[in-house]
Write a protein that holds these residues in place. Structure first.
Motif, PDB file in Angstrom:
ATOM      1  N   SER A 119       0.839  -1.204   0.000  1.00  0.00           N
ATOM      2  CA  SER A 119       0.000   0.000   0.000  1.00  0.00           C
ATOM      3  C   SER A 119       0.874   1.253   0.000  1.00  0.00           C
ATOM      4  O   SER A 119       0.561   2.237  -0.672  1.00  0.00           O
ATOM      5  CB  SER A 119      -0.975   0.003   1.184  1.00  0.00           C
ATOM      6  OG  SER A 119      -0.314   0.239   2.409  1.00  0.00           O
ATOM      7  N   VAL A 120       1.973   1.206   0.736  1.00  0.00           N
ATOM      8  CA  VAL A 120       2.911   2.334   0.736  1.00  0.00           C
ATOM      9  C   VAL A 120       3.541   2.481  -0.645  1.00  0.00           C
ATOM     10  O   VAL A 120       3.603   3.582  -1.206  1.00  0.00           O
ATOM     11  CB  VAL A 120       3.995   2.164   1.824  1.00  0.00           C
ATOM     12  CG1 VAL A 120       5.102   3.210   1.673  1.00  0.00           C
ATOM     13  CG2 VAL A 120       3.369   2.235   3.213  1.00  0.00           C
ATOM     14  N   ASN A 123      -2.202   9.482   3.263  1.00  0.00           N
ATOM     15  CA  ASN A 123      -2.733   9.038   1.966  1.00  0.00           C
ATOM     16  C   ASN A 123      -3.176   7.580   1.974  1.00  0.00           C
ATOM     17  O   ASN A 123      -4.072   7.206   1.218  1.00  0.00           O
ATOM     18  CB  ASN A 123      -1.702   9.251   0.854  1.00  0.00           C
ATOM     19  CG  ASN A 123      -1.515  10.706   0.507  1.00  0.00           C
ATOM     20  OD1 ASN A 123      -2.292  11.568   0.913  1.00  0.00           O
ATOM     21  ND2 ASN A 123      -0.467  11.001  -0.239  1.00  0.00           N
ATOM     22  N   ILE A 124      -2.547   6.766   2.806  1.00  0.00           N
ATOM     23  CA  ILE A 124      -2.944   5.353   2.856  1.00  0.00           C
ATOM     24  C   ILE A 124      -3.958   5.097   3.969  1.00  0.00           C
ATOM     25  O   ILE A 124      -4.295   3.952   4.256  1.00  0.00           O
ATOM     26  CB  ILE A 124      -1.732   4.405   2.988  1.00  0.00           C
ATOM     27  CG1 ILE A 124      -0.981   4.625   4.302  1.00  0.00           C
ATOM     28  CG2 ILE A 124      -0.809   4.538   1.780  1.00  0.00           C
ATOM     29  CD1 ILE A 124       0.046   3.560   4.618  1.00  0.00           C
ATOM     30  N   GLY A 134       4.781  11.455   6.712  1.00  0.00           N
ATOM     31  CA  GLY A 134       3.462  11.696   7.295  1.00  0.00           C
ATOM     32  C   GLY A 134       2.379  11.857   6.244  1.00  0.00           C
ATOM     33  O   GLY A 134       1.255  11.378   6.417  1.00  0.00           O
ATOM     34  N   GLU A 135       2.702  12.529   5.153  1.00  0.00           N
ATOM     35  CA  GLU A 135       1.720  12.690   4.071  1.00  0.00           C
ATOM     36  C   GLU A 135       1.376  11.342   3.443  1.00  0.00           C
ATOM     37  O   GLU A 135       0.206  11.080   3.135  1.00  0.00           O
ATOM     38  CB  GLU A 135       2.257  13.652   3.009  1.00  0.00           C
ATOM     39  CG  GLU A 135       2.286  15.097   3.469  1.00  0.00           C
ATOM     40  CD  GLU A 135       3.000  16.017   2.492  1.00  0.00           C
ATOM     41  OE1 GLU A 135       2.526  17.158   2.346  1.00  0.00           O
ATOM     42  OE2 GLU A 135       4.023  15.612   1.888  1.00  0.00           O
ATOM     43  N   ALA A 162       1.062   6.402  11.111  1.00  0.00           N
ATOM     44  CA  ALA A 162       2.016   5.358  10.719  1.00  0.00           C
ATOM     45  C   ALA A 162       3.227   5.889   9.962  1.00  0.00           C
ATOM     46  O   ALA A 162       3.819   5.169   9.167  1.00  0.00           O
ATOM     47  CB  ALA A 162       1.297   4.305   9.879  1.00  0.00           C
ATOM     48  N   SER A 163       3.642   7.122  10.232  1.00  0.00           N
ATOM     49  CA  SER A 163       4.752   7.672   9.449  1.00  0.00           C
ATOM     50  C   SER A 163       6.045   6.871   9.627  1.00  0.00           C
ATOM     51  O   SER A 163       6.806   6.699   8.672  1.00  0.00           O
ATOM     52  CB  SER A 163       4.976   9.150   9.756  1.00  0.00           C
ATOM     53  OG  SER A 163       5.227   9.347  11.115  1.00  0.00           O
ATOM     54  N   ARG A 164       6.291   6.347  10.812  1.00  0.00           N
ATOM     55  CA  ARG A 164       7.502   5.525  10.996  1.00  0.00           C
ATOM     56  C   ARG A 164       7.398   4.210  10.235  1.00  0.00           C
ATOM     57  O   ARG A 164       8.367   3.749   9.641  1.00  0.00           O
ATOM     58  CB  ARG A 164       7.754   5.253  12.473  1.00  0.00           C
ATOM     59  CG  ARG A 164       8.278   6.469  13.183  1.00  0.00           C
ATOM     60  CD  ARG A 164       8.696   6.144  14.582  1.00  0.00           C
ATOM     61  NE  ARG A 164       9.143   7.358  15.245  1.00  0.00           N
ATOM     62  CZ  ARG A 164       9.776   7.381  16.373  1.00  0.00           C
ATOM     63  NH1 ARG A 164      10.056   6.257  17.001  1.00  0.00           N
ATOM     64  NH2 ARG A 164      10.146   8.516  16.906  1.00  0.00           N
TER      65      ARG A 164
END
Length: 156
Positions: free
Chosen positions: A79-80, A101-102, A96-97, A107-109
């Protein structure tokens, strides 16, 4: 698995895949360098179209790739990676963006880890992801390569 070595302006790049599609586009330097297993078969013809598109990209003539991809990873990673493909040429996004978006804004890390495990450099443009402060961060093949790619695209 088939493979070929593409000679780019920033060094050799390993292309590997099979009938399902391209599985690896990997710089032959840095932490993520892949050693070619003895079981893989060299086949430049198999990667003719991917090589042609990479040549056009490095010449500044191609902004979007159209090759069949078959990366292996978890559903989250995929997905990323799909979100990375949506970042337009010449633009960047933060971790972070991408997380937003997902649909997983905290879940930025985890996005950073998935970005780091992206097996298809350039075509799945993990180099277009930057830190929240706008600085270049984390590129397994080296920040010099990330900077080169972003400058090529006019976003650095």
């Amino acid at each position: 698995m088939y493979y070929a070595i593409f000679e780019s302006p920033i060094g050799p790049i390993l292309l590997a895949g099979d009938e399902e599609g391209l599985k690896y586009v990997n710089f032959m330097k840095g932490k993520k360098k892949i050693e070619v297993p003895d079981s893989w078969v060299e086949n430049e013809e198999f990667f003719r179209e991917a090589s042609r598109q990479l040549e056009a990209y490095f010449a500044g003539e191609l902004k979007s790739f159209d090759v069949k991809l078959a990366p292996e990873g978890t559903e989250f990673q995929k997905s990323v990676w799909n979100a990375l493909k949506e970042i337009p040429y010449g633009e960047t996004r933060t971790y972070g963006e991408i997380a937003k978006n997902i649909g997983n804004p905290k879940a930025s890390r985890a996005v950073g880890l998935a970005n780091n495990r992206n097996p298809i450099a350039i075509i799945v443009p993990c180099h277009r992801v930057i830190g929240a402060n706008g600085k270049l961060t984390g590129y397994a093949s080296g920040l010099d390569i990330k900077e080169f790619l972003l400058k090529l695209e006019g976003s650095c």
